[in-house]
Write a protein that holds these residues in place. Structure first.
Motif, short mmCIF file in Angstrom:
data_model
loop_
_atom_site.label_atom_id
_atom_site.label_comp_id
_atom_site.label_asym_id
_atom_site.label_seq_id
_atom_site.Cartn_x
_atom_site.Cartn_y
_atom_site.Cartn_z
N HIS A 155 1.97 -35.13 -24.28
CA HIS A 155 3.04 -35.08 -23.28
C HIS A 155 4.41 -34.75 -23.85
O HIS A 155 5.39 -34.76 -23.09
CB HIS A 155 3.11 -36.42 -22.53
CG HIS A 155 1.83 -36.79 -21.85
ND1 HIS A 155 1.35 -36.12 -20.75
CD2 HIS A 155 0.91 -37.75 -22.15
CE1 HIS A 155 0.20 -36.66 -20.38
NE2 HIS A 155 -0.09 -37.64 -21.21
N THR A 156 4.50 -34.47 -25.15
CA THR A 156 5.79 -34.10 -25.73
C THR A 156 5.65 -32.78 -26.46
O THR A 156 4.90 -32.66 -27.42
CB THR A 156 6.30 -35.17 -26.70
OG1 THR A 156 6.60 -36.36 -25.98
CG2 THR A 156 7.55 -34.69 -27.42
N ASP A 157 6.36 -31.80 -25.98
CA ASP A 157 6.45 -30.50 -26.63
C ASP A 157 7.77 -29.89 -26.19
O ASP A 157 7.90 -29.38 -25.07
CB ASP A 157 5.27 -29.59 -26.25
CG ASP A 157 5.20 -28.33 -27.12
OD1 ASP A 157 6.21 -28.01 -27.78
OD2 ASP A 157 4.14 -27.69 -27.13
N VAL A 158 8.77 -29.97 -27.04
CA VAL A 158 10.11 -29.55 -26.66
C VAL A 158 10.73 -28.76 -27.80
O VAL A 158 10.53 -29.08 -28.98
CB VAL A 158 10.99 -30.78 -26.29
CG1 VAL A 158 11.17 -31.71 -27.48
CG2 VAL A 158 12.33 -30.37 -25.73
N ASP A 209 7.59 -41.94 -30.75
CA ASP A 209 6.81 -42.34 -31.93
C ASP A 209 6.16 -41.09 -32.53
O ASP A 209 5.43 -40.37 -31.84
CB ASP A 209 5.73 -43.34 -31.50
CG ASP A 209 4.88 -43.85 -32.66
OD1 ASP A 209 5.08 -43.39 -33.80
OD2 ASP A 209 4.00 -44.70 -32.41
N MET A 210 6.45 -40.83 -33.80
CA MET A 210 5.93 -39.63 -34.47
C MET A 210 4.92 -39.98 -35.55
O MET A 210 4.63 -39.16 -36.43
CB MET A 210 7.10 -38.85 -35.08
CG MET A 210 8.14 -38.37 -34.10
SD MET A 210 7.52 -37.09 -32.97
CE MET A 210 7.34 -35.71 -34.11
N SER A 216 1.41 -35.95 -34.31
CA SER A 216 2.77 -35.48 -34.09
C SER A 216 3.21 -34.57 -35.23
O SER A 216 2.71 -34.67 -36.35
CB SER A 216 3.74 -36.67 -34.01
OG SER A 216 3.38 -37.58 -33.00
N ARG A 217 4.18 -33.73 -34.93
CA ARG A 217 4.74 -32.89 -35.98
C ARG A 217 6.14 -32.41 -35.58
O ARG A 217 6.48 -32.35 -34.38
CB ARG A 217 3.86 -31.68 -36.28
CG ARG A 217 3.76 -30.65 -35.16
CD ARG A 217 2.78 -29.55 -35.51
NE ARG A 217 2.75 -28.47 -34.52
CZ ARG A 217 2.03 -28.48 -33.40
NH1 ARG A 217 1.27 -29.54 -33.11
NH2 ARG A 217 2.07 -27.46 -32.58
N ASP A 264 12.08 -23.77 -37.53
CA ASP A 264 11.95 -22.32 -37.65
C ASP A 264 10.50 -21.92 -37.96
O ASP A 264 10.23 -21.06 -38.81
CB ASP A 264 12.90 -21.78 -38.72
CG ASP A 264 14.36 -21.91 -38.30
OD1 ASP A 264 14.63 -21.97 -37.08
OD2 ASP A 264 15.23 -21.96 -39.18
N GLY A 265 9.57 -22.59 -37.27
CA GLY A 265 8.15 -22.26 -37.37
C GLY A 265 7.40 -22.92 -38.50
O GLY A 265 6.17 -22.81 -38.57
N GLU A 266 8.08 -23.66 -39.38
CA GLU A 266 7.44 -24.33 -40.50
C GLU A 266 7.34 -25.82 -40.22
O GLU A 266 8.32 -26.45 -39.80
CB GLU A 266 8.23 -24.11 -41.79
CG GLU A 266 8.33 -22.66 -42.23
CD GLU A 266 7.01 -22.10 -42.71
OE1 GLU A 266 6.18 -22.89 -43.24
OE2 GLU A 266 6.80 -20.88 -42.59
N VAL A 267 6.16 -26.41 -40.46
CA VAL A 267 5.97 -27.84 -40.27
C VAL A 267 6.68 -28.59 -41.40
O VAL A 267 6.39 -28.37 -42.58
CB VAL A 267 4.48 -28.23 -40.24
CG1 VAL A 267 4.32 -29.75 -40.15
CG2 VAL A 267 3.78 -27.56 -39.06
N VAL A 268 7.64 -29.47 -41.03
CA VAL A 268 8.40 -30.22 -42.05
C VAL A 268 8.06 -31.71 -42.01
O VAL A 268 8.43 -32.45 -42.93
CB VAL A 268 9.91 -30.01 -41.87
CG1 VAL A 268 10.26 -28.54 -42.01
CG2 VAL A 268 10.41 -30.57 -40.54
N GLN A 269 7.39 -32.14 -40.96
CA GLN A 269 6.89 -33.52 -40.90
C GLN A 269 5.61 -33.53 -40.07
O GLN A 269 5.56 -32.89 -39.01
CB GLN A 269 7.90 -34.48 -40.27
CG GLN A 269 7.47 -35.96 -40.35
CD GLN A 269 8.19 -36.84 -39.35
OE1 GLN A 269 8.03 -36.70 -38.15
NE2 GLN A 269 9.00 -37.77 -39.86
N GLU A 270 4.61 -34.23 -40.55
CA GLU A 270 3.37 -34.36 -39.80
C GLU A 270 2.89 -35.81 -39.86
O GLU A 270 2.79 -36.39 -40.95
CB GLU A 270 2.28 -33.44 -40.35
CG GLU A 270 1.03 -33.40 -39.49
CD GLU A 270 0.10 -32.23 -39.82
OE1 GLU A 270 -0.84 -31.99 -39.06
OE2 GLU A 270 0.35 -31.56 -40.85
#
Length: 360
Positions: free
Chosen positions: A189-192, A336-337, A341-342, A346-352
């Protein structure tokens, strides 16, 4: 006096506001925080500054009585504004004897009062200021902790080596500062997404907010697109709001809901035009804050969380030439991440799932 209280006061005086001889200082605190107020006055006296104590922003009986007796229409109080205009340092201490003291004040009245005090807030933010917490029993009760347990929690989060925390958080600042776009995804439910272009990222390491433990910036107001479910509760005006969902189009909240106290959420969003847009995006990075306590000063700093605030953007998070979202409110809400979650920059995953790339 507990030595941790004097350490708390020392950090405020020396690290957070850098007290100087001759400073005119306002200490704004509920009487339940008397020990910290006394310890601060010792620090103020040693440096040769000039203190005055007030209790303007705490949720006490007198404030409730005033709001309930009023007609709901307010003007900016010139005498209070004049005090802050003459102030060099403003120290606000959160603590109360009843966390729900203003829960029976109508949202409309509270909103009108906040709007009238907008110029005073602006003036406070132009001083050297610090907002902190004293571990009062009522706040411990709200956190569902013993008084002793809550004291340990608060001082573990506050009385720490802030230079080390600053260095850890600087890794995230280096990622966000040059970024154009960030995407937050959590669960179903979260994609922003939102633009951060040319807006600086602030490393909060215990200066204005104590405890610190976040990096934060401001989105470009009309860039926010998508849906967010804030799955951690919000405690606002003495009432709990749960499962807040906001849908954004061209930066504006176009649909909203909450499982509990939705009418209070609606009132916040209806405060003014700026209340329907985001003024802040923050990433929690204080690992000593390891549990939710219904206190946004701590909760927004938790590791494995992201928070967003509807309303006012802080001036130092808005780049020169960029639009600053303005509002009488600034209301933070948390995602909550830690799982499923991620964060993409700029298109690069910096937290997962709560782990930053620089922690691997």
């Amino acid at each position: 006096m507990d030595p941790r209280i004097r350490e708390h006061a020392r950090i405020i005086a020396n690290h957070s506001v850098s007290l100087q001889e001759g400073d005119d200082v306002v200490v704004d605190a509920h009487p339940v925080a008397e020990d910290l107020v006394v310890a601060l006055h010792e620090e103020i006296g040693e440096v040769g500054a000039n203190p005055i104590r007030t209790s303007q922003r705490t949720g006490k009986r007198a404030h409730r009585a005033f709001l309930r007796a009023s007609d709901g229409e307010f003007e900016t109080p010139d005498h209070e504004l004049a005090l802050i205009e003459e102030t060099d340092v403003y120290i606000a201490i959160r603590a109360t004897d009843n966390v729900t003291q203003t829960s029976d004040v109508s949202p409309e009245t509270s909103s009108a009062h906040r709007q009238a005090h907008g110029p005073i807030l602006d003036e406070r933010l132009s001083t050297r200021w610090c907002l902190t917490q004293f571990p009062a029993p009522a706040n411990a009760q709200l956190a569902e902790m013993s008084t002793e347990g809550y004291e340990n929690f608060v001082w573990d989060a506050v009385n720490k080596e802030w230079d080390d925390q600053r260095e850890f958080q600087a890794n995230m600042v280096e990622i966000l500062d040059p970024a154009d776009e960030i995407r937050i995804v959590s669960g179903e439910h979260t994609d922003v997404t939102m633009s951060l272009a040319d807006n600086p990222t602030i490393n909060d390491h215990g200066e204005h907010n104590l405890p610190g433990g976040e990096v934060f910036t401001a989105p470009v107001p009309d860039s926010v697109e998508g849906e967010v479910l804030f799955d951690m509760p919000l405690y606002h005006q003495g009432r709990e709001i749960t499962d807040v969902s906001l849908e954004f189009e061209a930066g504006e909240v176009v649909a909203h809901s909450a499982a509990k106290n939705e009418e209070l959420l609606t009132e916040v969003l209806n405060t003014d035009d700026g209340a329907r847009r985001l003024g802040e995006l923050g990433i929690g990075m204080n690992r000593d804050i390891d549990r939710f306590t219904y206190n946004m000063l701590f909760d927004e700093k938790m590791g494995d969380t992201v928070h967003m605030a509807v309303g006012r953007a802080y001036e130092d998070t808005v780049g020169e030439g960029n639009e600053r979202n303005d509002s009488a409110v600034h209301v933070d809400m948390i995602v909550d991440m830690s799982e499923d979650s991620r964060i993409e920059v700029d298109g690069e995953v910096v937290q997962e799932d709560g782990t930053f790339v620089f922690e691997n």
